[in-house]
Design a protein around this motif. Structure first.
Motif, short mmCIF file in Angstrom:
data_model
loop_
_atom_site.label_atom_id
_atom_site.label_comp_id
_atom_site.label_asym_id
_atom_site.label_seq_id
_atom_site.Cartn_x
_atom_site.Cartn_y
_atom_site.Cartn_z
N MET A 1 0.99 -1.19 -0.02
CA MET A 1 0.03 -0.14 -0.03
C MET A 1 0.55 1.32 0.04
N LYS A 2 0.54 1.78 -0.88
CA LYS A 2 1.58 3.50 -0.89
C LYS A 2 1.26 3.93 -0.60
N ILE A 3 1.34 5.25 0.13
CA ILE A 3 0.80 6.37 0.63
C ILE A 3 0.12 7.95 0.10
N ASP A 4 -1.07 8.00 0.17
CA ASP A 4 -1.48 9.24 -1.44
C ASP A 4 -1.11 10.61 -0.85
N LEU A 5 -0.58 10.62 -1.53
CA LEU A 5 1.04 12.52 -1.04
C LEU A 5 -0.72 13.31 -1.40
N PHE A 6 -0.95 13.20 -1.60
CA PHE A 6 -2.55 14.24 -1.44
C PHE A 6 -3.26 14.46 -0.17
N ILE A 7 -3.32 13.10 1.04
CA ILE A 7 -3.59 12.86 1.88
C ILE A 7 -2.18 14.35 2.53
N VAL A 8 -1.20 13.65 2.14
CA VAL A 8 -0.35 14.51 3.16
C VAL A 8 -0.13 16.22 2.68
N TYR A 9 -0.54 16.34 1.61
CA TYR A 9 -1.14 17.76 1.27
C TYR A 9 -2.22 18.39 1.99
N LEU A 10 -3.13 17.03 1.55
CA LEU A 10 -4.14 18.06 2.99
C LEU A 10 -3.77 18.24 4.53
N LEU A 11 -2.74 17.72 4.55
CA LEU A 11 -2.40 17.78 6.14
C LEU A 11 -1.83 19.28 6.23
N LEU A 12 -0.89 19.12 5.02
CA LEU A 12 -0.09 20.02 5.41
C LEU A 12 -0.52 21.74 4.91
N SER A 13 -1.80 21.95 3.80
CA SER A 13 -2.03 22.90 4.17
C SER A 13 -3.11 23.04 5.37
N ILE A 14 -3.21 22.35 6.06
CA ILE A 14 -3.85 22.52 7.60
C ILE A 14 -3.40 23.53 8.49
N LEU A 15 -1.79 22.79 8.37
CA LEU A 15 -0.79 23.38 9.54
C LEU A 15 -0.38 24.64 8.86
N ILE A 16 -0.18 25.14 7.27
CA ILE A 16 -0.18 26.77 7.02
C ILE A 16 -1.13 27.53 7.11
N ALA A 17 -1.98 26.41 6.94
CA ALA A 17 -3.21 27.49 7.95
C ALA A 17 -3.58 27.85 8.72
N PHE A 18 -3.13 26.75 9.38
CA PHE A 18 -2.90 27.06 11.43
C PHE A 18 -1.89 28.06 11.83
N LEU A 19 -0.68 27.74 11.25
CA LEU A 19 0.67 29.10 10.84
C LEU A 19 0.74 29.99 10.35
N PHE A 20 0.01 29.96 8.81
CA PHE A 20 -0.14 31.69 8.20
C PHE A 20 -1.75 31.29 8.08
N PRO A 21 -2.53 31.98 8.77
CA PRO A 21 -4.33 32.15 8.31
C PRO A 21 -3.76 33.22 7.46
N GLN A 22 -3.06 34.70 7.53
CA GLN A 22 -3.00 35.92 6.77
C GLN A 22 -2.76 36.30 5.33
N LEU A 23 -2.72 35.11 4.80
CA LEU A 23 -2.95 34.83 2.95
C LEU A 23 -3.99 34.44 2.59
N ALA A 24 -4.94 33.75 3.48
CA ALA A 24 -6.05 33.54 2.86
C ALA A 24 -6.74 34.97 3.36
N ILE A 25 -6.95 35.36 4.64
CA ILE A 25 -7.81 36.81 4.92
C ILE A 25 -7.75 38.28 4.21
N TYR A 26 -6.22 37.93 3.54
CA TYR A 26 -6.03 39.00 3.06
C TYR A 26 -6.67 39.99 2.23
N GLN A 27 -6.78 41.66 1.88
CA GLN A 27 -8.04 41.59 1.98
C GLN A 27 -9.13 41.25 1.86
N ASP A 28 -9.79 40.80 3.04
CA ASP A 28 -11.02 40.52 3.17
C ASP A 28 -11.23 38.67 2.86
N GLY A 29 -10.03 38.41 2.54
CA GLY A 29 -10.17 37.15 1.35
C GLY A 29 -11.14 37.18 -0.15
N THR A 30 -11.03 38.19 -0.37
CA THR A 30 -11.32 38.03 -1.54
C THR A 30 -10.29 37.51 -2.77
#
Length: 320
Positions: free
Chosen positions: A1-30
């Motif tokens: 069974m191979k590890i699905d890298l997309f699952i790993v990337y999903l977890l990383l995207s959540i970690l980045i959201a936790f550490l750097f939420p400013q990128l998403a809320i820049y200019q009210d998220g527009t």
């Protein structure tokens, strides 16, 4: 069974959201919303370019199988989750239950269902038909289910949801279909690159959803006990639907092996792609959006692991 890298990337995207939420809320998220809107439109435009009319036409004949798959996707799943609605407040929080109901109301996956059915030697034309029609039906049915428990009365929000889905899903698919004779071959030859593009857009949507929830402090109260309960509930829901479909397909409808595989794989899966896109409109400006996505993400990871394992078992048996 191979590890699905997309699952790993999903977890990383959540970690980045936790550490750097400013990128998403820049200019009210527009800015991020604009990027993801263009990305979603391109995803479904490319989907229209790759849609095979011949394979869909070939799969049309098995109407009993199609009705059962779509019933599982849009009726059995939501009804099973609805059975737990009386426990909201006493044992289940409103937001947790709503996240599960959102998962239950979503269409089935497209590409992964077809790939797994192919690996297991199932009915591939029927899988293509059900995977394709499920996403289109979901544009209509999923918002209707969610409107029962979300406030869609102010400013005709339900109409806004349908308009948004029309512009970002239906119209791009239609445009892709019209241009298929010119660019269809190119899309099929570059399927792997287009798949990576799809995943990148999904990661951006997931990042934006979780970043906004982290910024609003939604996840501060979540405990390890809650996450364990969430995982067990996802496993229970998957097994319950899978077993029900196995019994109905095998003992009531008496499907052959190929149809049974298609029923099990297409009827038990839920689409993270459609869930990410639908959630953008259904939970627009809702601070709990990230929380509502949690059951879907856990289910997505679990279904890939389990269905891959089962598909490999079917494949090995057919090779003997």
């Amino acid at each position: 069974m191979k590890i699905d890298l997309f699952i790993v990337y999903l977890l990383l995207s959540i970690l980045i959201a936790f550490l750097f939420p400013q990128l998403a809320i820049y200019q009210d998220g527009t800015v991020l919303d604009g990027i993801t809107s263009v990305g979603v439109g391109l995803i479904f435009f490319f989907y229209g370019l790759k849609l095979s009319f011949e394979q869909i036409k070939s799969g049309l004949k098995n109407w009993r199988l199609h009705i059962l798959v779509q019933s599982a996707t849009f009726l059995i799943f939501p009804i099973l989750v609805l059975l737990f609605k009386p426990f909201v407040g006493a044992y289940i929080s409103e937001h947790s239950w709503l996240g599960f109901f959102f998962l239950a109301a979503l269409p089935s996956t497209v590409s992964s269902s077809v790939v797994m059915v192919s690996l297991a030697k199932g009915n591939i034309p029927a899988a293509i038909f059900n995977a394709s029609i499920s996403g289109l039906l979901g544009v209509l049915i999923t918002p209707l289910w969610m409107s029962l428990f979300l406030d869609f009365t102010t400013e005709n929000v339900l109409l806004d949801v349908y308009v948004g889905l029309m512009f970002e899903i239906i119209l791009p698919v239609i445009a892709g279909l019209f241009l298929q004779k010119y660019w269809g071959t190119w899309a099929k030859n570059n399927n792997k690159h287009l798949s990576n593009f799809d995943k990148t857009v999904i990661l951006l949507i997931v990042y934006g959803s979780f970043a906004k929830s982290f910024d609003d402090g939604i996840f501060k109260t979540l405990s390890a006990k809650y996450l364990l309960g969430l995982f067990l509930a996802v496993v229970f829901l998957f097994i319950l639907v899978y077993v029900l479909l196995f019994i109905v397909g095998n003992y009531i409808f008496r499907f052959n092996r190929e149809d049974q595989i298609t029923l099990l794989f297409c009827g038990s899966k839920k689409s993270l792609t459609h869930g990410s896109v639908f959630g953008k409109f259904i939970f627009m400006n809702n601070p709990y959006m990230g929380l509502y996505f949690l059951p879907l993400m856990v289910y997505h990871a679990f279904q890939i692991f389990v269905i891959t394992f089962i598909a490999q078992r079917y494949h090995n048996k057919s090779a003997k």
